[in-house]
Design an enzyme around this catalytic site. Structure first.
Site, PDB file in Angstrom:
ATOM      1  N   LEU A 193     -10.492 -13.093  15.604  1.00 15.04           N
ATOM      2  CA  LEU A 193      -9.440 -12.133  15.233  1.00 15.04           C
ATOM      3  C   LEU A 193     -10.022 -10.810  14.737  1.00 15.04           C
ATOM      4  CD1 LEU A 193      -6.849 -14.430  13.400  1.00 15.04           C
ATOM      5  CD2 LEU A 193      -7.116 -13.968  15.846  1.00 15.04           C
TER       6      LEU A 193
ATOM      7  N   HIS B 226      -5.365  -8.041  16.488  1.00 20.92           N
ATOM      8  CA  HIS B 226      -4.541  -9.233  16.235  1.00 20.92           C
ATOM      9  C   HIS B 226      -3.742  -9.064  14.933  1.00 20.92           C
ATOM     10  CE1 HIS B 226      -8.044 -10.973  18.555  1.00 20.92           C
ATOM     11  NE2 HIS B 226      -7.019 -11.384  19.276  1.00 20.92           N
TER      12      HIS B 226
ATOM     13  N   GLY C 281      -0.570  -7.745  22.366  1.00 16.69           N
ATOM     14  CA  GLY C 281      -1.097  -6.390  22.319  1.00 16.69           C
ATOM     15  C   GLY C 281      -0.922  -5.666  23.647  1.00 16.69           C
TER      16      GLY C 281
END
Ligand code: PAF
Length: 275
Positions: free
Chosen positions: A32, A36, A147
């Protein structure tokens, strides 16, 4: 906030039943980073409880070496989830996710998957859509967050949700960049300092395209000039839905190999009237 970790389907079902709604899902493969965390933050703003899935999905890797070296940093990921106020981390192993071994029946990503990323990553999007469908079916979120960095993936997920009538609202979250403009990616850790300097040219190329949008060809010419000498796999201007560009909101997308690292990036742009 204590984040609960679940690894089996039974644990997930029990924990999911206790969550207040609406529930948000942020699917990840771990490692991450701030990108994120932006998805998690978006989920926190829209929902009462956020679930993060951490699963490195073998089905979406077309190269065994790429799968083997994908960064796995679970303890660090969990600490970040805790700080970010995540209610639940769903962290299945491969056998839990694929109990019958490699799937026989999969989501077929269709025509859009044969373009842009598709020819460079055979089977990738079938693997992504299949695991995302499984995640949506097991977690049953009201909202799911992805994303914009993986813009083709996001577009295909939106299409799957629409085509298969899945009861979830998909949100795209703008790409997070380092202060020098490099789009955050779990693969950036593999770049040497010299390669990182080269990688910044992708960002410069996309910004150059944004600054010259009289026609798609003019935008591409500007961008291409910034990429001279780089191993570019594709550089394209498309509509926002990734069809052929038409005047109005669009997207410029690029992929290039920098050293051993394959990088992708994209930005919105407003396409002028066709020439
Ligand atoms: O974007 C990713 O990290 C993955 O493709 C996803 C959506 C978690 C599916 O494995």
């Amino acid at each position: 906030m204590t984040t609960q970790v679940v690894r089996t389907r039974a644990e997930l079902a029990a924990a999911r039943a206790q969550l207040p709604g609406p529930v948000g899902l942020v699917p990840t493969m771990g490692a991450l980073h701030a990108g994120h965390l932006a998805n998690i933050e978006a989920s926190r703003q829209h929902t009462a409880a956020t679930v993060v899935s951490i699963f490195v999905n073998p089905m979406q890797f077309d190269r065994a070496d790429d799968l083997a070296r994908y960064p796995r940093t679970f303890e660090q990921d969990l600490a970040l989830c805790e700080q970010a106020g995540v209610a639940l981390v769903w962290h299945p192993d491969v056998l839990t996710m694929y109990p019958n071994g490699p799937v026989q029946v999969r989501v077929s990503a269709g025509e859009l998957a044969d373009q842009l990323e598709g020819p460079h990553r055979p089977g990738h999007f079938d693997g992504v859509l299949t695991v995302v469908l499984k995640l949506l079916l097991t977690v049953r979120p009201d909202h799911a967050f992805f994303g914009e960095k993986d813009y083709q993936q996001l577009t295909l997920i939106r299409r799957m949700v629409a085509d298969l009538d899945l009861p979830v609202q998909v949100h795209g979250v703008p790409t997070v960049r380092d202060s020098d403009g490099l789009a955050l990616s779990s693969r950036n850790v593999f770049l040497s300092p010299a390669e990182r300097a080269q990688a910044l040219r992708l960002n410069r190329a996309l910004r150059a395209a944004q600054s010259e949008t009289s026609t798609p060809a003019a935008a591409l010419a500007r961008a291409r000039a910034e990429l001279a000498g780089l191993a570019v796999e594709y550089l394209e201007v498309r509509s926002a839905a990734l069809t052929a560009p038409t005047p109005g909101p669009g997207r410029v997308l690029v992929a290039a190999q920098v050293g051993n690292v394959r990088l992708i990036d994209n930005m919105p742009l407003n396409i002028g009237p066709a020439s």
